[in-house]
Design an enzyme around this catalytic site. Structure first.
Site, mmCIF file in Angstrom:
data_model
loop_
_atom_site.group_PDB
_atom_site.id
_atom_site.type_symbol
_atom_site.label_atom_id
_atom_site.label_comp_id
_atom_site.label_asym_id
_atom_site.label_seq_id
_atom_site.Cartn_x
_atom_site.Cartn_y
_atom_site.Cartn_z
ATOM 1 N N ASN A 103 1.706 -3.664 7.590
ATOM 2 C CA ASN A 103 2.740 -4.337 6.803
ATOM 3 C C ASN A 103 3.594 -3.307 6.065
ATOM 4 O O ASN A 103 4.772 -3.546 5.803
ATOM 5 C CB ASN A 103 2.099 -5.300 5.798
ATOM 6 C CG ASN A 103 1.488 -6.504 6.491
ATOM 7 O OD1 ASN A 103 2.203 -7.412 6.907
ATOM 8 N ND2 ASN A 103 0.175 -6.504 6.668
ATOM 9 N N ALA A 120 0.802 -1.218 0.000
ATOM 10 C CA ALA A 120 0.000 0.000 0.000
ATOM 11 C C ALA A 120 0.838 1.272 0.000
ATOM 12 O O ALA A 120 0.301 2.370 0.050
ATOM 13 C CB ALA A 120 -0.928 -0.010 1.216
ATOM 14 N N HIS A 136 -0.916 7.094 3.912
ATOM 15 C CA HIS A 136 0.429 6.660 4.299
ATOM 16 C C HIS A 136 1.396 7.781 3.960
ATOM 17 O O HIS A 136 1.439 8.227 2.807
ATOM 18 C CB HIS A 136 0.822 5.398 3.528
ATOM 19 C CG HIS A 136 -0.131 4.267 3.735
ATOM 20 N ND1 HIS A 136 -0.233 3.582 4.917
ATOM 21 C CD2 HIS A 136 -1.037 3.705 2.912
ATOM 22 C CE1 HIS A 136 -1.155 2.640 4.812
ATOM 23 N NE2 HIS A 136 -1.666 2.708 3.597
#
Ligand SMILES: NC(=O)C1=CN([C@@H]2O[C@H](COP(=O)(O)OP(=O)(O)OC[C@H]3O[C@@H](n4cnc5c(N)ncnc54)[C@H](O)[C@@H]3O)[C@@H](O)[C@H]2O)C=CC1
Ligand SMILES: O=C([O-])CC(=O)C(=O)O
Length: 265
Positions: free
Chosen positions: A188, A122, A218
């Protein structure tokens, strides 16, 4: 030429998205089935092949296996496949925060002359981080922000009143060792950052539950001899699993396409 046998470990939100996307993509590649222990239920489409054990899957000689299940599946299944000479794309890469797991995977890959491929998932900017590392990195920081529902079933539930949260709240600040271990379905990405940059201990992590967030954001910031960079990704979640970004599933598809292509970009 017969098309390669591509198999996922697990058949949840990500594998489902991958299967649909490959089918639509026109590359001729498709997900041929999945490995799922017998006790785990699935509503996979009829016609999709299922293997219940790693031994049975190895006997079918898949060309590529994609782990998109859990950290435990990485530990328990991936080394055996690699040892048998089967390349594996690893998605639950937070499991690589454990040095013993990494050592087993590396040894198995060497024995089987196979490759373990950790996806970017991601997050992005890992190419920059890997290059910048060669000249020396001073700091790498990651900030993850998701809506409260995405943190359900994690330690954030004990720290915050998630359903009634009124404003963005930081509930974790520390390194990527703990983040990757304690939030195995949500962070992750911290492992991807750690592996590309300053390692699990050297990566600063901040996690935020934000009722105003519509997706998963993110942020990655790095400073070093090369200069500095800062990126921000605003990811849409998969409809079936708000913890998982659509981009993570797309990064798996991209890893599959790259694996079977003769030109690596
Ligand atoms: N690298 C990255 O950036 C990202 C990684 N992930 C990770 O990818 C994995 C898959 O994500 P989702 O599909 O959204 O999760 P999901 O929960 O929707 O699906 C997981 C699937 O694995 C199966 N499963 C559970 N234990 C298993 C085992 N021991 N062996 C085989 N199958 C098993 C479940 O029954 C289910 O079918 C998760 O570990 C998640 O944390 C998710 C998002 C981003
Ligand atoms: O998909 C995401 O936004 C990030 C995620 O769940 C993970 O890194 O495990």
């Amino acid at each position: 030429m017969t098309s390669p046998l591509i198999v996922s470990i697990g058949f949840g939100a990500m594998a489902r998205s991958l299967a649909a996307s490959l089918e639509k993509g026109g590359s001729g590649l498709r997900l041929g089935g999945f490995l799922l222990p017998e006790h785990l239920p699935t509503d996979a489409p009829a016609g999709m092949r299922r293997w219940n054990s790693v031994d049975d899957l190895i006997a079918a000689r898949p060309d590529l296996v994609i782990e998109c299940a859990t950290h435990a599946a990485v530990r328990e299944t991936v080394p055996q496949l690699l040892e048998a000479g089967i390349d594996v794309v690893i998605v639950s890469i937070g499991a690589l925060g454990d040095a013993g797991t990494v050592a087993r995977i590396e040894a198995a890959a060497k024995t089987g002359r196979a490759r373990a491929i950790a996806v970017s998932g991601a997050i992005g900017g890992l190419d920059v981080l890997r290059s910048a590392k060669l000249a020396g990195l001073d700091s790498v920081a990651y900030i993850g922000r998701k809506p409260p529902t995405a943190w359900k079933g994690t330690p954030a539930e004990r720290l915050l009143d998630l359903p009634n949260l009124k404003e963005a709240t930081v509930f974790y600040e520390g390194d990527a060792v703990e983040a990757a271990r304690d939030y195995p379905k949500n962070t992750n990405v911290t492992a991807a950052v750690a592996l590309a940059g300053l390692g699990f201990k050297g990566t600063r992590v901040r996690l935020i539950a934000d009722p105003a967030a519509s997706g998963n954001t993110h942020e990655l910031e790095a400073k070093g001899a090369f200069g500095s960079f800062h990126i921000l990704l605003n990811n849409k979640p998969l409809p079936e699993n708000p913890k998982t970004s659509w981009l993570a599933a797309l990064s798996v598809e991209q890893a599959v396409l790259r694996h079977f292509s003769s030109l690596e970009v």
